[in-house]
Structure formats: structure tokens, C-alpha cells
Design an enzyme around this catalytic site. Structure first.
Site, PDB file in Angstrom:
ATOM      1  N   SER A   1      36.401  38.790  33.382  1.00  0.00           N
ATOM      2  CA  SER A   1      36.864  37.939  34.479  1.00  0.00           C
ATOM      3  C   SER A   1      36.867  36.457  34.145  1.00  0.00           C
ATOM      4  O   SER A   1      37.382  35.651  34.929  1.00  0.00           O
ATOM      5  CB  SER A   1      35.992  38.181  35.721  1.00  0.00           C
TER       6      SER A   1
ATOM      7  N   CYS B   1      37.617  38.784  42.653  1.00  0.00           N
ATOM      8  CA  CYS B   1      38.315  39.949  43.187  1.00  0.00           C
ATOM      9  C   CYS B   1      39.303  40.493  42.163  1.00  0.00           C
ATOM     10  O   CYS B   1      40.274  39.815  41.800  1.00  0.00           O
ATOM     11  CB  CYS B   1      39.050  39.579  44.481  1.00  0.00           C
TER      12      CYS B   1
END
Length: 626
Positions: free
Chosen positions: A325, A383
Site C-alpha cells: 500500500s 482502502c
């Protein structure tokens, strides 16, 4: 009857006289030839033969210079030289090598490996060149050899300077080490330049700054007797010591990072975003480079080479990791440059995503989903579904184009040898692979998985570019080169690469605000490190999943690398950092605390920040996320 005379005196006299003249002429010619040859040798070739005669009596001996020191930014010595005694043998002056070795065995400790290495080096050097038999003799051994030198024809005792790393393995990934120079390493080099040198840089700045560190060789003309022993020194040309190097690295900060990694496989790279100065450069586990200087034992080297944690790997420079991420801010930046993307538009995250006309589900790290999220929420909470959708809409070509603008897939240009490029699945790479590219691969690339591989140095360089208004600075380990005689310092000039393209004016400010929420926000994945900080941090956590086989487990299983990138202070960035801890789980818990400690030390002078209030959220209660 006719009387025939038995002897013609006049004829014989003429024959004799003619022979005398011929002999005289030949003798004269021979004498003239000898005189001419003598004149040629004495006058015309005088210098040549005088030199040969001098060479038979006088032997030039190289004097190796002191190798330049390597110091940290505060003057702490990281690489030094100290004097040692070395036993050397000149093969063409040894009547019987086996007999000489037998005489030396009672005087110095010689094992079978020493003898094997010595005989191997004999084949790599010319007979008139001295070959090291034993390096780093003790004082007692040196004394015994010195007393018996008169009966050790061909053996000599030399006092030399040996490279020494006083702090052991500290910053070895950046400093590197030196070891004995070999004929293979001389291939392709100017061999004459290295006559008299024993060591050569093998890694790190020891290798990339070899020319500056090595200095200039000196010589002394030594008069030798008929047995090849030195009688006296006739002339001496002193060597010039190598230049000293001041690094940008802070030794104390480096030590803190290495202690926090605690020999776990991982890496930390910290840069100054404004100059590109490398403040910390850690590859863990660390190893002691000192044995490599004298020639590491085969057993010890095998233990290092076969260690499953790979201590000899330079993870900061050559480690290839899925970024997880931590890559999301760069994809967000690419989207912010388009007209169709609206950062404040909400989507619904149900905990999964699937492509149109497909039933395959791509899951979010939070199984039940995050509900309504916009770009700020997606970065703050990491997310996955938001970036699945964003990756599919942008397409792989646009995503990779902006990744290359941030330096991914290219060398950063750091002043260290052997840097890897990483792997970015560009259009050319996809075509060269000969395999089709599927939309699902674009989706997983959107969260830093799949074929995308980056180095920790590239991650630090890219986040430093965000901190420095989109301008990438070339990373520099060496701060300055110092002449040891004049003390003149030649500083390395910062070099800026072209700025990352920006089509929307406030896109970078928007991205930095969103990254600040990762640490400062109520749902930030790294909010556990915000306690007590007197400055603001912008960052991004990451967890990269990979399959691996490990001892104690049957078959393959998932092992997750923990990652964290950040810069601080947000208002005026002075440090950008990337942390990777292999197989450590979540970036928020394993990597972010290391970054906090190093940022505190660099910005505040100590590891622990003073609490700003009495409320202390527990790090253990921080939201676990990629």
C-alpha cells in the site's frame, strides 16, 4: 739431365709477405671492430647498460600510501588504517621454497590453508614480485622472523597499513569493505597503476571512491647484496595519502536504526528531501567486514553465504520488494492530474471488488468493508477497494508512466555501485514478456502487488520527491572529499532531476494533506506513532503479501513484509524515510515505530518525543491495516 731446384726462396718470401699483410689487415680490422664496439657500448649505450647494472644492484620497492579515512557527518571514524607486520616472499630469490617454508613454520603460525593460499598466489604473480605468506603477524612472530632473517633467503618483513572498521558492521551497506586485489580484478584496469597496492574496494563507497581513497604510490631504491638482501636505502620518494571522505550518514542515527531492527531481515533508508543527502542506509542483518580485509576463512564465508537471512545482501540497494500500500499515494497523484477524477467523490467499499462481467472477488484488507470513502479516507485507512477501482479506471499504462516519473524502474543515481532498477510493468516490458496482460493484473498492481517490484532506496527517493514539491534529488552518500595535506574540502553538489509532471495546481498539496491523515487522522493506519510528536508527519503504511517456504511449516504459506514511508515536518520537510521489515506483518506495528524513532533523533536530537498531553493511545490498539 735437367736439374729441378728443390726450393724457390723468392717465391716463398713473397707468399709469406702477402700472408703477413693479410693477417695484419685482418688483425687491424678486428681491432678497429673491437674499438668501435667498445666505443658504442661505452658511449652510445652507456645509459642503458649502466641502468641494467644498477638494476642488478638496486631494487625499487614500492611504498603503499595510507588509504583515506571514511568518517560520518560528525567526524566519527568509520574506516581507518592501522600498522601491521606482513611476511612476504620473493620467489626468484628463494633457492628452495619447501626448505624456506620448513624454516618458517617454527617462527610463525602457518596452517594448511595459509600454505594453499600462498601457493595459489604464487601462480598469479611474476617470480620477481613479492607474495604475502602471512599477514597481520603478532609482535612476537615479527620479532622471531626479524632475528632469523639472515638465514631466510627470499623472505622479507614489512610494516604495512591495514584497513580497519572500528565500529564493525555499522553502515557496511554504505561503506563496503576492501580485500586483497587479484589478477582477475586487475583485468581491464590499468595494472601498472596498482603496482604496490595490496587492497582494493569491493563494495560501497570503498569501491565507488577507490580513485580518491587509494592515494599515490611511493618508491624507495634499495641496494641489494649478492644474496638478495637489502643493504641500504639509496633514495626514497614518499607516497601521497588518499583523500578522506565525509559521509552524509549519521553514525549514531545509523546505530539506532540497526538496533531497532535487531538483526531482523530488513532495511531503512532516510534522505534529506532538499539535498538528497543519505542520512541513514541500513541493510539488516549486518556483518563484520574486518575478516574480508585479511582474507576471510572459507568456513566463515560459507556460513555467511548460506545464512537464510542473507546478511551479504544489500537490501537497501538491491532488495526487490512488492511495495504494498505504500505505492497508493503515487497512483493517487496520477489520478489527481486528470480532469475526470474527483478526490471528494465518495464510493462504497463493501469489502470486495470484482471486474465487470467477472465473479472473481478482490478483497479489501478489512473484510466487512469501510463504507463510504473518498480519496482522503482511502489513503488514511488504506482502502483496497478504492484503489482497485482507481487502477482499473486509469489503466496500467497511465499508472506506470507516473511511477517512472517518480523514479521507479530506474536507478536513482546514488554514488554506490550495483544499484538495481526494480521492475515496473511498462508497456514495453509487457510486450517483451510475450504474455498477455489481464485486467486483473492491473487491479492488483493498484495496491502494490503483482509484478511491481521496487527497492527501498527508490521508495525513499519517491516519497522525498513528494516532500520536495515533486522534485527528485539524486541521493548522495558522500558529503565531501578532503585533501589530507591541504585540508581543502570538495563538497558534492546536489543534483536535481526534472520535476514530476503536474497538471493540476494543488494536487500535491491535496496528496500531502491526505498522507498527513495517515498519522494524524482518527482512523489513520499509523496513528499509533503520533503520540507526543511536536511536529507533523505525512506517511503511508504498507503490507506486502508473498508466498514463501520457511522452516517449521509444511509447504508454502503467506509471509507479509511490513513497510512504511514518511517525511517530516510536513510544513518544512527535512527527512524522508522508507522502512521495510521482512516477514514482520503490518507496517503500522513493525515499520512505523522505527521511522518515528529515527525522525525524532534527527529532528529533536533524541529518540523519544516529549508527551504533549496526558492521553496516550496504545500502539497495540492501533488499527491493523496494510
Amino acid at each position: 739431365m735437367r736439374i729441378i731446384p728443390l726450393k724457390n726462396d723468392s717465391q716463398e718470401l713473397r707468399l709469406f709477405e702477402s700472408r703477413i699483410w693479410v693477417a695484419a689487415v685482418l688483425g687491424t680490422l678486428l681491432v678497429l671492430g673491437l674499438l668501435m664496439r667498445l666505443g658504442y657500448l661505452q658511449v652510445v649505450k652507456h645509459r642503458y647498460y649502466a641502468t641494467l647494472a644498477q638494476d642488478n644492484r638496486v631494487s625499487p620497492v614500492p611504498i603503499a600510501p595510507a588509504r583515506g579515512l571514511i568518517l560520518d557527518r560528525n567526524g566519527v571514524v568509520l574506516a581507518d588504517d592501522f600498522p601491521v607486520f606482513t611476511l612476504q616472499v620473493t620467489p626468484d630469490r628463494v633457492p628452495n621454497m619447501d626448505r624456506l617454508l620448513a624454516k618458517l613454520r617454527p617462527l610463525v603460525a602457518l596452517n594448511a590453508q595459509d600454505i594453499r593460499e600462498f601457493r595459489r598466489r604464487l601462480t598469479q604473480h611474476k617470480p620477481f614480485q613479492s607474495v604475502t605468506l602471512r599477514a597481520h603477524l603478532s609482535e612476537a612472530e615479527a620479532a622471531r622472523v626479524a632475528v632469523n632473517l639472515t638465514r631466510l633467503t627470499g623472505a622479507t618483513l614489512h610494516a604495512q597499513l591495514r584497513r580497519y572498521y572500528p565500529l564493525g558492521g555499522l553502515a557496511t551497506a554504505a561503506i563496503g569493505y576492501v580485500s586483497r586485489i587479484t589478477q582477475t580484478e586487475l583485468h581491464g584496469r590499468n595494472a601498472d597503476r596498482y603496482v604496490g597496492y595490496r587492497d582494493i574496494g569491493q563494495m560501497g563507497v570503498e569501491k565507488s571512491y577507490q580513485k580518491e581513497l587509494m592515494g599515490r604510490i611511493g618508491y624507495k631504491d634499495v641496494e641489494m647484496d649478492a644474496r638478495g638482501r637489502a643493504v641500504k636505502v639509496l633514495k626514497r620518494i614518499l607516497p601521497h595519502a588518499g583523500h578522506n571522505l565525509y559521509l552524509n550518514i549519521d553514525a549514531q542515527m545509523q546505530a539506532i536504526g540497526e538496533q531497532m531492527l535487531n538483526n531482523r531481515p530488513g532495511t531503512v533508508v532516510a534522505l534529506n528531501p532538499r539535498t538528497g543527502a543519505v542520512l541513514t542506509f541500513i541493510s539488516s542483518p549486518i556483518y563484520d567486514p574486518n575478516p574480508f580485509v585479511v582474507g576471510i576463512r572459507e568456513k566463515a564465508y560459507k556460513a555467511l553465504a548460506t545464512n537464510p537471512n542473507g546478511p551479504l545482501d544489500n537490501r537497501a540497494l538491491n532488495g526487490l520488494y512488492p511495495p504494498g500500500s505504500t505505492i497508493k499515494p503515487f497512483y493517487a497523484y496520477a489520478a489527481l492530474q486528470t480532469r475526470w477524477f474527483h478526490p471528494h467523490k465518495y464510493i462504497t467499499c463493501p469489502g470486495y471488488y470484482h471486474l465487470p462481467h467477472s465473479t472473481h472477488l478482490f478483497h479489501c484488507w478489512k473484510p466487512l468493508g469501510m463504507g463510504r470513502v473518498d480519496l482522503k479516507d482511502a489513503i488514511e485507512q488504506s482502502c483496497d477497494v478504492y484503489f482497485y477501482r482507481l487502477a482499473f479506471k486509469q489503466g496500467i499504462n497511465r499508472m506506470t508512466r507516473y511511477l517512472t516519473d517518480f523514479g521507479f524502474g530506474h536507478r536513482t543515481g546514488i554514488d554506490l555501485p550495483g544499484e538495481y532498477r526494480g521492475l515496473v510493468p511498462t508497456k514495453a516490458w509487457i510486450k517483451a514478456s510475450g504474455r498477455p496482460w489481464y485486467p486483473g493484473q492491473t487491479v492488483i498492481t493498484g495496491i502494490g502487488q503483482g509484478p511491481l517490484l521496487v527497492t527501498p532506496l527508490q521508495l525513499a527517493d519517491a516519497v522525498a520527491a513528494i516532500a520536495h514539491h515533486g522534485i527528485r534529488m539524486r541521493p548522495e552518500v558522500v558529503r565531501g572529499v578532503v585533501n589530507p595535506v591541504t585540508h581543502h574540502v570538495r563538497f558534492r553538489k546536489p543534483y536535481a532531476y526534472p520535476a514530476v509532471p503536474r497538471r493540476r495546481k494543488n494536487s500535491l498539496k491535496q496528496l500531502i494533506r491526505d498522507m498527513t491523515q495517515v498519522v494524524e487522522g482518527p482512523h489513520g493506519t499509523a496513528r499509533g506513532i503520533a503520540y507526543g510528536l511536536p511536529y507533523k508527519v505525512a506517511g503511508k503504511t504498507g503490507t506486502a503479501q508473498l508466498w514463501s517456504a520457511a522452516p517449521g511449516f509444511k509447504g508454502k504459506h503467506i509471509r507479509s513484509d511490513a513497510l512504511f514511508i514518511a517525511f517530516a515536518p510536513v510544513s518544512h520537510p527535512r527527512i524522508a524515510i522508507a522502512v521495510v521489515v521482512e516477514h514482520a506483518g503490518f507496517g503500522a506495528l513493525a515499520a512505523a515505530p522505527i521511522a518515528r524513532a529515527l525522525m525524532n533523533f534527527y529532528l529533536l536530537g533524541h529518540v523519544h518525543a516529549r508527551p504533549q498531553n496526558q492521553l496516550r493511545p496504545q500502539i497495540a490498539q492501533a488499527r491493523i491495516s496494510p
